[in-house]
Design an enzyme around this catalytic site. Structure first.
Site, PDB file in Angstrom:
ATOM      1  N   CYS A 155      34.153  13.655  33.723  1.00 36.83           N
ATOM      2  CA  CYS A 155      33.749  15.064  33.715  1.00 36.83           C
ATOM      3  C   CYS A 155      32.270  15.233  33.418  1.00 36.83           C
ATOM      4  CB  CYS A 155      34.566  15.831  32.681  1.00 36.83           C
ATOM      5  SG  CYS A 155      36.332  15.469  32.700  1.00 36.83           S
TER       6      CYS A 155
ATOM      7  N   LYS B 114      36.698  27.044  31.333  1.00 35.75           N
ATOM      8  CA  LYS B 114      37.955  27.757  31.189  1.00 35.75           C
ATOM      9  C   LYS B 114      38.147  28.830  32.261  1.00 35.75           C
ATOM     10  CE  LYS B 114      41.787  29.076  29.583  1.00 35.75           C
ATOM     11  NZ  LYS B 114      42.050  29.617  30.922  1.00 35.75           N
TER      12      LYS B 114
ATOM     13  N   HIS C 181      36.400  24.034  36.694  1.00 35.83           N
ATOM     14  CA  HIS C 181      35.959  22.685  36.331  1.00 35.83           C
ATOM     15  C   HIS C 181      36.114  21.712  37.499  1.00 35.83           C
ATOM     16  CE1 HIS C 181      35.059  19.136  34.163  1.00 35.83           C
ATOM     17  NE2 HIS C 181      36.244  18.867  33.661  1.00 35.83           N
TER      18      HIS C 181
END
Length: 387
Positions: free
Chosen positions: A86, A331, A335
């Site tokens: 990530c 959120k 993502h």
């Protein structure tokens, strides 16, 4: 090292793109970046490019960078795919900053892309799981949500925080995402709805987790003393840092603080000559709501075990003294793994230039924080509108 600046940044919308592959997504972000360069963008001036991507779905695992840059007509330059789960986008930017700062190159594209929503739920969980320790976590059946659930359980046990504080993080970020036309979820939620959502891994529920996302983002990094050739409003990167840690949770000294983030933050603050108290707003890596609370503490915005108080007191709301995730964060904005770190740059770029529309906040010093997996790698950047 030379000082560096960002003179252009853009992204695709985040969410589901059923008719676009990674090439099309990358091209959308690249074009948006080019359009944001006020005095005109010349692709012939680009010396190199770094593309963050985990390669979800395996549509182009080999030579991803060249596949994408050649699609927009960039050939003949060194291009590298960067993979750090990530945090791939953050490390793509770190590579670009180091290349320009060292004098090796004069104009470098930092970018990221991911296509996640054309996979089944099971396949998506597999790709998210590869960011954990293979031997002791993934092959033992541990999911990405399960890892952060263990962290959340420990944090709630060690501190005075309650699950409602996690829900308030989600509510805050959805309020911000509702004002972001590039966000995946452009709708607000109540604390009651967030707190009462279906459980995914005790104590985390559906609203504690960020979504899987399609998306891409790009930024153009140049020497600071050349920035005004491109724009009257450059955004300077005055501090940067990267860090790493053990991948498996059981190898770490603590699981409620990420040493990779602390290392990256210390380096970024030191280079910038800034303290956490001088940061006006931040984009932090809230893959799960618990991750945002940890970020407050690891970045020095709150003492250990006290991060939840910032949410309780409304300090990280858009109208607070330290707005966090004005974009909606992972959120609500979404993502797309490899693009996330660069997407944070886009928000900082627009905010510092006064181009964030209804979600605009005041500030001249900003920070972004991008985490790989459960904390195995991390980057932190400090940005300013004046050196």
């Amino acid at each position: 090292m030379r000082d560096v600046a960002i003179v252009g940044a853009g992204q695709s919308t985040y969410g589901e793109h059923p008719n676009s592959g990674i090439k099309e997504l990358f091209a959308t972000a690249y074009d948006a970046m080019a359009e944001s360069v006020d005095r005109g963008y010349d692709p012939d001036e680009v010396d190199a490019a770094h593309v963050g991507s985990l390669g979800v779905g395996g549509s182009q695992l080999g030579i991803t960078g060249a596949s994408l840059t050649s699609h927009v007509g960039l050939t003949g330059l060194p291009v590298q795919r960067v993979e750090n789960a990530c945090a791939s986008g953050g490390f793509a930017l770190l590579n670009a900053v180091q290349a320009v700062g060292s004098g090796i190159h004069d104009a470098v594209i930092a970018s990221g892309v991911e296509k996640m929503l054309d996979l089944s739920g099971d396949r998506s969980k597999y790709w998210l799981g590869v960011s954990g320790d293979t031997e002791y976590e993934r092959l033992a059946g541990m999911t990405f949500a399960g890892v952060y659930a263990i962290v959340a359980q420990r944090y709630l046990a060690e501190t005075d925080a309650e699950h409602d504080h996690l829900s308030k993080v989600a509510v805050k970020n959805h309020e911000n995402g509702a004002l972001n036309p590039k966000a995946q979820f452009q709708r607000e939620v109540s604390v009651e709805k967030a707190a009462g959502a279906p459980e995914i891994a005790d104590p985390l529920n559906l609203y504690d987790a960020c979504p899987t996302t399609d998306g891409a983002a790009c930024a153009l990094v140049v020497p600071a003393d050349e920035a005004h050739r491109y724009t009257d409003d450059p955004v300077y990167i005055t501090g940067f840092g990267g860090g790493s840690d053990y991948l498996a949770l059981h190898d770490r000294e603590t699981i409620t603080s990420l040493s990779a983030v602390r290392e990256a933050a210390d380096a970024a603050y030191d280079r910038a000559g800034r303290t956490p108290a001088e940061v006006d707003f931040a984009e932090v890596h809230d893959c799960f709501t618990i991750a945002e609370l940890l970020a407050y503490e690891d970045l020095g915005f709150a003492d250990r075990g006290e991060g939840w108080r910032l949410v309780e007191e409304g300090r990280t709301a858009r109208d607070g003294d330290l707005p966090v995730n004005t974009s909606g964060g992972l959120k609500a904005k979404g993502h797309p793994l490899g693009a996330t770190g660069i997407g944070q740059v886009v928000e900082v770029f627009e905010q510092l230039r006064g181009e964030a529309g209804d979600r605009q906040v005041d500030g001249e010093v900003a920070l972004s924080h991008n985490v790989g997996g459960s904390g195995g790698a991390a980057t932190v950047f400090v940005y300013e509108v004046a050196r």
